[in-house]
Design a protein around this motif. Structure first.
Motif, PDB file in Angstrom:
ATOM      1  N   GLY A  88       2.702   6.892   9.729  1.00  8.28           N
ATOM      2  CA  GLY A  88       1.334   7.032   9.243  1.00  8.28           C
ATOM      3  C   GLY A  88       0.349   6.736  10.351  1.00  8.28           C
ATOM      4  N   ARG A 147       6.533  12.713   4.204  1.00 10.78           N
ATOM      5  CA  ARG A 147       5.404  12.182   3.425  1.00 10.78           C
ATOM      6  C   ARG A 147       5.883  11.242   2.333  1.00 10.78           C
ATOM      7  NH1 ARG A 147       3.829  17.733   3.804  1.00 10.78           N
ATOM      8  NH2 ARG A 147       2.164  18.016   5.351  1.00 10.78           N
ATOM      9  N   ASP A 148       7.071  11.487   1.798  1.00 16.74           N
ATOM     10  CA  ASP A 148       7.606  10.637   0.741  1.00 16.74           C
ATOM     11  C   ASP A 148       7.875   9.211   1.212  1.00 16.74           C
ATOM     12  OD1 ASP A 148       7.458  12.592  -1.160  1.00 16.74           O
ATOM     13  OD2 ASP A 148       9.578  13.178  -1.045  1.00 16.74           O
ATOM     14  N   THR A 149       7.937   8.997   2.510  1.00 17.76           N
ATOM     15  CA  THR A 149       8.134   7.629   3.008  1.00 17.76           C
ATOM     16  C   THR A 149       6.884   6.790   2.817  1.00 17.76           C
ATOM     17  OG1 THR A 149       7.401   8.119   5.276  1.00 17.76           O
ATOM     18  CG2 THR A 149       9.742   8.490   4.759  1.00 17.76           C
ATOM     19  N   GLU A 150       5.730   7.423   2.585  1.00 18.68           N
ATOM     20  CA  GLU A 150       4.467   6.745   2.309  1.00 18.68           C
ATOM     21  C   GLU A 150       4.095   5.735   3.388  1.00 18.68           C
ATOM     22  OE1 GLU A 150       5.383   5.201  -1.602  1.00 18.68           O
ATOM     23  OE2 GLU A 150       4.314   6.873  -2.546  1.00 18.68           O
ATOM     24  N   ARG A 170       5.820   3.636   4.848  1.00 20.09           N
ATOM     25  CA  ARG A 170       6.476   2.344   4.707  1.00 20.09           C
ATOM     26  C   ARG A 170       7.425   2.110   5.879  1.00 20.09           C
ATOM     27  NH1 ARG A 170       8.510   2.333  -1.626  1.00 20.09           N
ATOM     28  NH2 ARG A 170       6.496   2.831  -2.601  1.00 20.09           N
TER      29      ARG A 170
END
Length: 332
Positions: free
Chosen positions: A176, A248-251, A253
């Motif tokens: 991110g 993107r699904d890792t947000e 993290r």
């Protein structure tokens, strides 16, 4: 592989270096000076022999390299100047120095593989991408070995490697982008400080801490962060052969090594030995690793020591220094 001919060649070069050094020292400091031999002259002769031994070692590494794999380190926050200007973290290694090490490894005729050791929370966007590009340009198998942390800009770099190995409890991910700015306009009003605006270009002072942020400023700055993020997602998805949706699904993290492995963010949970084993399987024989380091003279070491003391004294006052408009964007 360190073969017998290489060993003989290295020993020969080293021996010649010592002999030449002692002869040069003897002529300069013992035979030539008037008054005959002195203890100082003998000591200087021995010192000259040591210097030539070091030069011979460098020459032997070049001609009869006892290594075939280069290792470079990316440790601490990633920045262009490596934290040499206050008050950034003095642990930082200049990004340009890391790129230079990788390029030297690529040009070294002895080097067939590259290991990148990572322990970094991330850092600046473009310097992180410079290192990533240098890894991509390396012609040979590459492996990333994560020690403690490989987050954000560090993972940007790791995703460029052919294989990623992390410890079971390493922290990996944080895919991110963070952007921030202070807003001190209310405090300025309380202190009676006025901000007089003189700009050419509507968004030139967007994020200035002395001006109340407008909604269009906020959309503009968020748009920059979003653009960086999309680029980050695309590069990582491409490097890891995953879909952008999976990234993107890792947000953004961080995951411990074993969970990162389940999400295909790393290829293997293991140790440095496992990273070496991967390279050995790729090149077809045991590897001999040499760590490539940036040259650091005495003045540089003294300066970095002083910076480290100053940083420790002021730690906690601020965790980042933004650009002129008060805005800071990092891969952290």
């Amino acid at each position: 592989m360190d073969t017998l001919p290489k060993r003989v060649g290295r020993l020969t070069v080293l021996a010649l270096g010592v002999v030449v050094g002692v002869v040069v020292g003897w002529v300069l400091f013992v035979r030539t000076p008037a008054g005959g031999p002195t203890i100082l002259g003998v000591l200087l002769t021995l010192l000259t022999g040591v210097v030539f031994l070091q030069l011979g070692g460098n020459a032997a590494d070049t001609v009869f390299g006892a290594y075939d794999t280069a290792e470079v380190r990316v440790e601490g926050p990633i920045a262009r100047d490596g934290g040499q200007s206050l008050p950034t973290d003095p642990r930082q290694i200049p990004a340009d120095a890391v790129v230079d090490q990788i390029e030297r490894a690529a040009e070294d005729s002895n080097t067939n593989a590259l290991a990148v050791r990572l322990n970094t929370p991330g850092g600046e966007v473009v310097p992180s991408d410079d290192i990533r590009r240098a890894v991509l340009d390396f012609d040979g198998p590459t492996v990333a070995f994560v020690t403690d942390v490989c987050a954000s800009g560090g993972y940007w770099i790791a995703s460029a490697c052919d294989h990623v190995v992390a410890r079971e409890n390493s922290l990996v991910g944080s895919i991110g982008v963070r952007g921030s700015t202070l807003n001190a306009s209310a405090l300025a009003d309380d202190l009676g400080v006025d901000y007089e605006r003189f700009v050419a270009g509507e968004y030139k002072d967007a994020g200035n801490p002395l001006r109340e942020m407008r909604e269009d400023d906020r959309r503009y700055l968020q748009g920059l962060v979003d653009d960086f993020y999309e680029s980050f997602v695309e590069r990582v998805a491409e490097g890891r052969d995953l879909s952008p949706e999976q990234i993107r699904d890792t947000e953004a993290r961080v995951y411990v090594g074993r969970d990162a492995h389940e999400r295909d963010l790393v290829d293997e949970v293991g140790t440095r030995d496992d990273a070496e084993a991967y390279l050995e399987a790729e090149v077809g024989h045991e590897v001999e690793i040499r760590e490539f380091e940036p040259p650091r003279g005495m003045f540089v070491r003294m300066r970095r020591t002083a910076v480290g003391a100053a940083y420790a004294f002021g730690a906690g006052l601020a965790d980042a220094v933004g650009d002129g408009d008060g805005t800071n964007v990092d891969l952290r």
